[in-house]
Design an enzyme around this catalytic site. Sequence first.
Site, mmCIF file in Angstrom:
data_model
loop_
_atom_site.group_PDB
_atom_site.id
_atom_site.type_symbol
_atom_site.label_atom_id
_atom_site.label_comp_id
_atom_site.label_asym_id
_atom_site.label_seq_id
_atom_site.Cartn_x
_atom_site.Cartn_y
_atom_site.Cartn_z
ATOM 1 N N VAL A 1 3.842 -0.560 4.448
ATOM 2 C CA VAL A 1 2.451 -0.867 4.728
ATOM 3 C C VAL A 1 1.920 -1.780 3.636
ATOM 4 O O VAL A 1 2.155 -1.544 2.453
ATOM 5 C CB VAL A 1 1.604 0.418 4.811
ATOM 6 N N ASP B 1 1.290 13.788 16.933
ATOM 7 C CA ASP B 1 1.630 14.008 15.516
ATOM 8 C C ASP B 1 0.368 14.190 14.687
ATOM 9 O O ASP B 1 0.229 13.633 13.604
ATOM 10 C CB ASP B 1 2.467 12.857 14.970
ATOM 11 N N LEU C 1 0.819 -1.220 0.000
ATOM 12 C CA LEU C 1 0.000 0.000 0.000
ATOM 13 C C LEU C 1 0.844 1.257 0.000
ATOM 14 O O LEU C 1 0.410 2.314 -0.453
ATOM 15 C CB LEU C 1 -0.935 0.012 1.216
ATOM 16 N N GLY C 2 2.053 1.180 0.536
ATOM 17 C CA GLY C 2 2.910 2.358 0.579
ATOM 18 C C GLY C 2 4.107 2.096 1.441
ATOM 19 O O GLY C 2 4.209 1.082 2.143
ATOM 20 N N LYS D 1 1.445 -2.859 9.080
ATOM 21 C CA LYS D 1 2.637 -2.009 9.024
ATOM 22 C C LYS D 1 3.793 -2.780 9.639
ATOM 23 O O LYS D 1 3.676 -3.357 10.723
ATOM 24 C CB LYS D 1 2.403 -0.710 9.787
ATOM 25 N N GLY E 1 7.489 4.334 3.626
ATOM 26 C CA GLY E 1 8.127 5.567 4.042
ATOM 27 C C GLY E 1 9.338 5.237 4.872
ATOM 28 O O GLY E 1 9.679 4.061 5.087
ATOM 29 N N GLY E 2 9.974 6.275 5.364
ATOM 30 C CA GLY E 2 11.176 6.055 6.161
ATOM 31 C C GLY E 2 10.898 5.313 7.449
ATOM 32 O O GLY E 2 11.810 4.798 8.082
ATOM 33 N N MET E 3 9.640 5.279 7.882
ATOM 34 C CA MET E 3 9.298 4.663 9.161
ATOM 35 C C MET E 3 8.658 3.288 9.018
ATOM 36 O O MET E 3 8.198 2.724 10.004
ATOM 37 C CB MET E 3 8.354 5.584 9.935
#
Length: 906
Positions: free
Chosen positions: A26, A134, A18-19, A41, A21-23
Amino acid sequence: MTMVAGTRLGPYEILAPLGAGGMGEVYRARDTRLGRDVAVKVLPEQRAASREVRARFEREARTVSSLNHPHICTLYDVGREGDTDYLVMELIEGETLAQRLARGALPQDQVLKLGAEIADALDRAHRAGVIHRDLKPGNVMLTKSGTKLMDFGLARPAGMGGPESGSGVTLATLAQSPTMGQPLTVAGTIVGTFQYMAPEQLEGHEADARSDIWALGCVLYEMAAARPAFEGKSQASLVGAIMNAQPLPISQLVPMTPPALDGLVRACLVKDAADRIQSAHDVKLQLEWIAGAGSQAGAPLPRSTRRRSRERLAWGVAIAAVLLGVMAVAFVSRPRPLTPAVEASLLPPLGVVFSSSTVRPLPLALSPDGSVIAFCARNGEGPDMLWVRSLASQDARSLAGTEGAQGPFFSPDGRSLGFFADGKLKRIDVAGGPVIQLADRMDPRGGTWNQDGVILFTRYTFGPVSRISADGGSVMDATTLDSTLGEATHRYPYFLPDGRHFLYLARQASAGSGKNPTIYAGELGSARRTRLVEVASNVVYASGHLLYIRGGVLVAQPFDPSALAVTGPAVPLVDDARMDERFSRGVFAASANGVLVCMTGKDQTRTQLRWLDRSGHPLGDIGEPADYTYGGAPQMSPDGRFAAMPILNRDRGNSDVWTIDLTTGRRRKLTVDMKDHPAAAWVFDGKAVVVATMEQAKGSLDLVDLDGSNAGRLVTVQDYVWPQSSRDGFFLYTAEHSGTRSESDLLAVGLAGDRAVVPVANGPGGESDGQFSPDGRLVAYMSDETGRGEIFVAAFPQPGGRWQVSQDGGAEPRWRRDGRELFYVDPENYLVCIDVERSATGFQTGAVRRLFQFHGAGGPWRYDVSPAGDRFLVTVPLEGDLASPVTLITDWTRKLAQRQRSSASR
């Protein structure tokens, strides 16, 4: 780590990514036990190396999973498979709030509704002892059922060790939104995304519920205004803005924002957390109250455990200022009579000049509720841009990305603007944001937008009214020209309140072509139309009247939109309304609740011929100002002693070509017929002038000797023509197709013999503004084949090389008489000079220099170059004309009634 479909993490089978990122990464996965799709995740391996980190991660996950709320994304499970830590969450279909805001601000009702849902979700988390830390648009999902607050990844249960108690690797590191860029975080110090972080977080203090309230204020601000509350060019400047600056009130960016919403957001963004509104529950209640009270909601009373006296004073002053501003303009948000009528002048901001109505058609618009004026103006010598101003404020602001704007018109809800620029139809939110292109290749004459998302506009100089969806798509004709009446153009469409019928002006090629121009009422999807008024003017409908200009006077005529019939005589309203006779357009706009804005003054087309040196410094004026018309740039004779230019004849609305002695300033009329002559250029020997002639939408190039005798017609075309220059027995001109400069070819015609037409440039775009090089072997011209106007040079008359000269946009090319320099105007109105060298291969360019910035008046050609290239002949607008204000009249129907009573008593 990238997982392939079929990989198992405990009972969860990976289906598709699904995607990332740096963290973390997913994935869409299948819960094989319960038979449902979930989002998984995966924690990066390098962040899960510590047993302490894993233990803390699991503790935080258990805390977040305890949150059960319809507007919080549910955390189902946390697990470990081999060396892989993962988090299992509810799979949500929709888009993030950040993705939605990329298209512009949300409607006010959505801001209040969705904002209350986010606040309710935060309240639930805070009551459970969980701080989000956040909150940002990227962590809010918009679904069919409302919002879902996601990624309590930086959330920490109250009482758990802060950043100093561990490595800083928490659930945060896993739960960052994969669709967003990596936030500015430093493990073990500051956790969160800088743009939404409260001052106490930036100072390294522990975040609490009030820190989330600050972030909520930032999110509400961005939802309403489509721009962040705090911005900076660098991390340091952003932090400085958060710590010291105050964001602009939302109402200055989005007029009609309830004062209460402005006040609530300001209460959320108080720098001192102790003085900030204290609970998300209170924010939710305030948002629900504002939604119920509507646009008349006053300032809220934020609840706080303590409030500084200066804060209370500031609120009182702010509320009083809003009320005074509203009373001063005598304006309310809902359409209703305004008492008494008020007249005032609206001046542009300091250093800003309203665009000439000659250069920019219909350069102002008024929102349907009369609260906001949009206008075209330029700051200093910069390009024309769209500006917006609330009539309850003294401040105006330009909209980025609207360079070259003309003809603005509002959407029915007043939140968006349609406009034209660079030969394209575009739209933008009033609050600012991305510019969306809807259609291209046009020379527009007005637009209008109905409540069903249909935009009507006149696409070409000559042609019918067209229609397109406000979301883009294909362009279709909405009207049909009546050739039996000699109609050449339908222009200035204006929707009536039902959104189905519309007004427009039908006329021949020129305003003074003979037959009477007429205002009609048309109907979407039908060829039926109703004849209303014979007048050469644009028209709007407001407050039961048609408004148009006749004889330089703005008049109001009673009109029944349901019967499509005028019901009484026209009554004068504004005596000195600005009118461009050549284009049959007045500069005025009206709202549904009795607000009227109108430019005044009758000398809008006057310009002054002036010499400038290569630094742009004036060297002297030539003759008296005149109505040098659109398209009428100075065309110097080969010896540099005379210029040929068209000048408007106000009585006919047409132009005649004149010659001007550049030494004495004396003028002599060259054309003496009743036809329209919008442009001219010299024959190379200087003994004759070729003039463009227009008659009933048909054009021709006619050779006229300096003594006024007609030496014969060179060529006849069906559409408009713009002659440019001649050399060696050829004459260069632009032939337009369907009346648009965006669909045109560059041609040449011989001055002798069979006068054959020779193609010069007929590429995929529109070619225009051509000029022969002094030796007649090259042609410089403008083409929009790249998507914007650029300067090209091509070999002539034999096919040969072709070179793109400008790289960042250009128009109006001119050669120095020895061919060693080529000049053009760039998009920022700088006159650019480029060295030219001829070689065995044909053509080479050297150094490029910006000489000076200027803003001439009228038409595609605004300057010419002296034979030596040491000075420039330009047309400049008169400062007095450009400084003409916009007149504001509230409750103009009251003024109209007063005039009617006064007329009846005489």
